[in-house]
Design an enzyme around this catalytic site. Structure first.
Site, PDB file in Angstrom:
ATOM      1  N   ASP A 111       0.882  -1.164   0.000  1.00 20.35           N
ATOM      2  CA  ASP A 111       0.000   0.000   0.000  1.00 20.35           C
ATOM      3  C   ASP A 111       0.926   1.222   0.000  1.00 20.35           C
ATOM      4  O   ASP A 111       1.539   1.529   1.021  1.00 20.35           O
ATOM      5  CB  ASP A 111      -0.888  -0.009   1.250  1.00 20.35           C
ATOM      6  CG  ASP A 111      -1.915   1.115   1.229  1.00 20.35           C
ATOM      7  OD1 ASP A 111      -1.972   1.855   0.223  1.00 20.35           O
ATOM      8  OD2 ASP A 111      -2.660   1.263   2.216  1.00 20.35           O
ATOM      9  N   ASP A 116      -3.466  11.974  -0.075  1.00 19.35           N
ATOM     10  CA  ASP A 116      -4.847  11.834  -0.534  1.00 19.35           C
ATOM     11  C   ASP A 116      -5.377  13.206  -0.915  1.00 19.35           C
ATOM     12  O   ASP A 116      -4.891  14.227  -0.412  1.00 19.35           O
ATOM     13  CB  ASP A 116      -5.707  11.232   0.590  1.00 19.35           C
ATOM     14  CG  ASP A 116      -6.909  10.454   0.046  1.00 19.35           C
ATOM     15  OD1 ASP A 116      -7.134  10.490  -1.179  1.00 19.35           O
ATOM     16  OD2 ASP A 116      -7.610   9.812   0.847  1.00 19.35           O
ATOM     17  N   GLN A 145      -6.491   7.188  -5.694  1.00 19.56           N
ATOM     18  CA  GLN A 145      -6.353   7.919  -6.963  1.00 19.56           C
ATOM     19  C   GLN A 145      -5.123   8.826  -6.971  1.00 19.56           C
ATOM     20  O   GLN A 145      -4.335   8.817  -7.915  1.00 19.56           O
ATOM     21  CB  GLN A 145      -7.615   8.757  -7.227  1.00 19.56           C
ATOM     22  CG  GLN A 145      -7.463   9.653  -8.464  1.00 19.56           C
ATOM     23  CD  GLN A 145      -8.741  10.366  -8.849  1.00 19.56           C
ATOM     24  OE1 GLN A 145      -9.838   9.898  -8.556  1.00 19.56           O
ATOM     25  NE2 GLN A 145      -8.611  11.498  -9.524  1.00 19.56           N
ATOM     26  N   PHE A 146      -4.951   9.616  -5.912  1.00 20.48           N
ATOM     27  CA  PHE A 146      -3.848  10.573  -5.842  1.00 20.48           C
ATOM     28  C   PHE A 146      -2.495   9.870  -5.931  1.00 20.48           C
ATOM     29  O   PHE A 146      -1.585  10.304  -6.645  1.00 20.48           O
ATOM     30  CB  PHE A 146      -3.966  11.390  -4.549  1.00 20.48           C
ATOM     31  CG  PHE A 146      -2.829  12.362  -4.319  1.00 20.48           C
ATOM     32  CD1 PHE A 146      -2.562  13.374  -5.225  1.00 20.48           C
ATOM     33  CD2 PHE A 146      -2.036  12.262  -3.183  1.00 20.48           C
ATOM     34  CE1 PHE A 146      -1.514  14.276  -5.004  1.00 20.48           C
ATOM     35  CE2 PHE A 146      -1.000  13.154  -2.956  1.00 20.48           C
ATOM     36  CZ  PHE A 146      -0.731  14.161  -3.872  1.00 20.48           C
ATOM     37  N   GLU A 147      -2.359   8.735  -5.204  1.00 19.77           N
ATOM     38  CA  GLU A 147      -1.097   7.992  -5.208  1.00 19.77           C
ATOM     39  C   GLU A 147      -0.811   7.380  -6.579  1.00 19.77           C
ATOM     40  O   GLU A 147       0.338   7.377  -7.042  1.00 19.77           O
ATOM     41  CB  GLU A 147      -1.144   6.914  -4.118  1.00 19.77           C
ATOM     42  CG  GLU A 147      -1.088   7.520  -2.719  1.00 19.77           C
ATOM     43  CD  GLU A 147      -1.690   6.657  -1.622  1.00 19.77           C
ATOM     44  OE1 GLU A 147      -1.531   7.027  -0.437  1.00 19.77           O
ATOM     45  OE2 GLU A 147      -2.339   5.626  -1.931  1.00 19.77           O
ATOM     46  N   SER A 181      -9.694   4.126  -3.754  1.00 17.67           N
ATOM     47  CA  SER A 181     -10.716   5.181  -3.752  1.00 17.67           C
ATOM     48  C   SER A 181     -10.398   6.150  -4.882  1.00 17.67           C
ATOM     49  O   SER A 181      -9.231   6.433  -5.152  1.00 17.67           O
ATOM     50  CB  SER A 181     -10.771   5.921  -2.414  1.00 17.67           C
ATOM     51  OG  SER A 181      -9.577   6.642  -2.212  1.00 17.67           O
ATOM     52  N   ASP A 221     -20.264   8.900   6.003  1.00 15.57           N
ATOM     53  CA  ASP A 221     -19.847  10.259   6.363  1.00 15.57           C
ATOM     54  C   ASP A 221     -19.118  10.284   7.711  1.00 15.57           C
ATOM     55  O   ASP A 221     -19.667  10.671   8.734  1.00 15.57           O
ATOM     56  CB  ASP A 221     -21.075  11.180   6.409  1.00 15.57           C
ATOM     57  CG  ASP A 221     -20.673  12.634   6.658  1.00 15.57           C
ATOM     58  OD1 ASP A 221     -19.520  12.979   6.328  1.00 15.57           O
ATOM     59  OD2 ASP A 221     -21.480  13.405   7.203  1.00 15.57           O
ATOM     60  N   ASP A 229      -5.282  -0.115   5.822  1.00 13.53           N
ATOM     61  CA  ASP A 229      -4.458  -1.244   6.268  1.00 13.53           C
ATOM     62  C   ASP A 229      -5.280  -2.537   6.269  1.00 13.53           C
ATOM     63  O   ASP A 229      -4.789  -3.599   5.877  1.00 13.53           O
ATOM     64  CB  ASP A 229      -3.909  -0.975   7.675  1.00 13.53           C
ATOM     65  CG  ASP A 229      -3.204   0.378   7.759  1.00 13.53           C
ATOM     66  OD1 ASP A 229      -2.471   0.717   6.812  1.00 13.53           O
ATOM     67  OD2 ASP A 229      -3.404   1.099   8.751  1.00 13.53           O
TER      68      ASP A 229
END
Length: 306
Positions: A111, A116, A145-147, A181, A221, A229
């Site tokens: 991971d 993020d 997504q960002f990673e 995500s 939410d 993890d």
């Protein structure tokens, strides 16, 4: 055949994050888990206060040397999560390379925790280490997504972009990529989160095919810690049981996440009382209470094959 995992992650005295989030569910599913704690903290850093120690690259090497001297360094899986130190990460890569020499069929589940929503929460110098050293030796990769954008240098605006990014990540090394995500639009509307996965399968004749899947998951939410993890650990477990069926592995992993999160938010809201926001302590994952779901998750999400 017993299956042994070396998990190099954080440890907290109170709560569930890192090894505390990964070990129990893997053990429940029959895996032997050997844990190296990259940090030992009183609790996760989302609380008002936290104290503890950080393991250095040298100390990591000392622990690994001890395992090696006793000739008990045979592993089927390596699992790693959050790290914020370049030399520590490079030591992990060296250990994985050595373990793969001893067991060429070892699977490394990584991971690549970097950030993020457009912001990095580890030092920027970790990116080239992940991109150039860690990802090439990983077999299963679980970026958000960002990673995934950081690792490939590509932006993800559409599902087509996501598929291309997963293919780029395959070319860098990993046979299995799951985007845990994304900000992509769900066909089911705004309260749903889109997760995408891709598995490249090499046939006996050397040619390869890939299975790509999409899942739309109901959003909750609240901010949970330790879910990433848990996701990586359960993906390890379910891909072990379904090695050539990413759809089945992801459905079980995501369904379990749903059960744990639902149980956690219900408990947290009860503890906090009407109209009050639950505290970090109340939002700790209800892991032990979810043992039956871990063993046999009732499927609540179906993946679409792209």
């Amino acid at each position: 055949m017993e299956c042994r995992v070396l998990s190099i992650q954080s440890h907290v005295v109170r709560g569930y994050v890192g090894n505390k989030s990964a070990s129990f569910p893997l053990q429940v599913l029959g895996f032997e888990v050997d844990s190296i704690n990259s940090v030992q903290f009183s609790n996760h850093t989302g609380y008002a206060h936290w104290k503890g120690q950080v393991l250095t690259a040298e100390e990591l090497n000392v622990l690994y040397e001890g395992i090696k001297l006793n000739n008990v360094n045979h592993y089927d899986y390596v699992l790693t999560g959050y790290s914020r130190d370049v030399s520590f990460l490079e030591m992990v890569v060296d250990i994985v390379a050595e373990l793969k020499k001893a067991n060429p069929s070892l699977v490394y589940v990584c991971d690549p925790v970097m950030g993020d929503h457009g912001a990095m929460y580890v030092p920027e110098m970790l990116l080239p280490v992940y991109r150039d050293k860690v990802v090439p030796v990983a077999n299963i990769l679980t970026p958000n997504q960002f990673e995934a954008e950081l690792l490939t240098g590509r932006k993800m605006k559409t599902e087509k972009d996501a598929v291309e990014i997963m293919d780029l990540l395959h070319k860098m090394g990993p046979e299995t990529v799951v985007l845990t995500s994304t900000d992509l639009h769900s066909k089911l509307g705004d309260p749903y989160l889109v997760v995408l996965g891709s598995q490249r399968i090499v046939k006996p004749d050397g040619s390869s095919s890939s299975q790509k899947i999409r899942m739309d998951i109901p959003k909750v939410d609240a901010v949970f810690v330790g879910t990433g993890d848990l996701f990586a650990a359960m993906l390890l477990a379910w891909t072990h049981h379904h090695p050539k069926d990413l759809k089945a592995a992801c459905e079980k992993t995501v369904s379990l996440m749903h059960h744990v999160i639902k149980r956690t938010i219900t408990y947290a809201n009860e503890m906090a009382g009407p109209g009050k926001k639950p505290s970090p302590a109340q939002l700790e994952l209800r892991m032990v209470q979810s043992k039956k779901d871990i063993e046999d998750p009732a499927l609540v999400v179906e993946a679409t094959v792209l």
